[in-house]
Design a protein around this motif. Structure first.
Motif, PDB file in Angstrom:
ATOM      1  N   THR A  57       0.845  -1.188   0.000  1.00 21.56           N
ATOM      2  CA  THR A  57       0.000   0.000   0.000  1.00 21.56           C
ATOM      3  C   THR A  57       0.882   1.239   0.000  1.00 21.56           C
ATOM      4  O   THR A  57       2.029   1.203   0.437  1.00 21.56           O
ATOM      5  N   THR A  60      -1.236   6.712   1.520  1.00 16.56           N
ATOM      6  CA  THR A  60      -2.648   7.009   1.781  1.00 16.56           C
ATOM      7  C   THR A  60      -3.470   5.747   2.012  1.00 16.56           C
ATOM      8  O   THR A  60      -4.670   5.835   2.242  1.00 16.56           O
ATOM      9  N   GLY A  61      -2.840   4.577   1.929  1.00 22.40           N
ATOM     10  CA  GLY A  61      -3.535   3.318   2.178  1.00 22.40           C
ATOM     11  C   GLY A  61      -4.114   2.656   0.946  1.00 22.40           C
ATOM     12  O   GLY A  61      -4.776   1.621   1.039  1.00 22.40           O
ATOM     13  N   THR A  92       2.421  -6.369   9.012  1.00 26.73           N
ATOM     14  CA  THR A  92       2.674  -5.216   8.161  1.00 26.73           C
ATOM     15  C   THR A  92       4.047  -4.651   8.471  1.00 26.73           C
ATOM     16  O   THR A  92       4.352  -4.354   9.622  1.00 26.73           O
ATOM     17  N   ALA A 105      -2.273  -4.159   6.048  1.00 29.33           N
ATOM     18  CA  ALA A 105      -1.952  -3.012   5.198  1.00 29.33           C
ATOM     19  C   ALA A 105      -3.132  -2.653   4.336  1.00 29.33           C
ATOM     20  O   ALA A 105      -3.955  -3.446   4.022  1.00 29.33           O
TER      21      ALA A 105
END
Length: 105
Positions: A57, A60-61, A92, A105
């Motif tokens: 990711t 910003t995800g 993660t 994540a």
């Protein structure tokens, strides 16, 4: 009677990342410049050739596309850097800090 070959230390989620983990994070940042985190999980740790579930990711995800080769190389490096972690759970790895946690994540 079966016994483990060697005992592995457990990994604390809040443990300070080691120098080795921070250096790995820097290398992975160069290899995956668009990624901020990599989530790793062993799909079936009972078989001789476990299947890896790897997802990256950005900051910003949002999901980031990485090649299968990049995913496997990153996951194997992360697993070798943190051998005591329970990889049946999703872990993660933060590329900026080198920290490993149990979040997704």
């Amino acid at each position: 009677m079966s016994t483990p070959l060697r005992e592995r230390p457990s990994v604390e989620a809040s443990a300070e990342p080691t120098l080795r983990a921070r250096m790995l994070g820097q290398r992975l940042e160069r290899m995956l410049p668009q990624a901020a985190q990599v989530r790793v999980k062993l799909m079936d740790g009972r078989t001789a050739w476990p299947h890896l579930d790897v997802r990256a990711t950005n900051a910003t995800g949002d999901a980031v596309r990485i090649s299968r080769t990049q995913a496997h190389v990153a996951a194997r490096w992360i697993i070798r850097c943190h051998p005591g972690a329970d990889w049946a759970l999703a872990r993660t790895f933060d590329l900026r800090t080198g920290s490993l946690d149990g979040g997704a994540a």
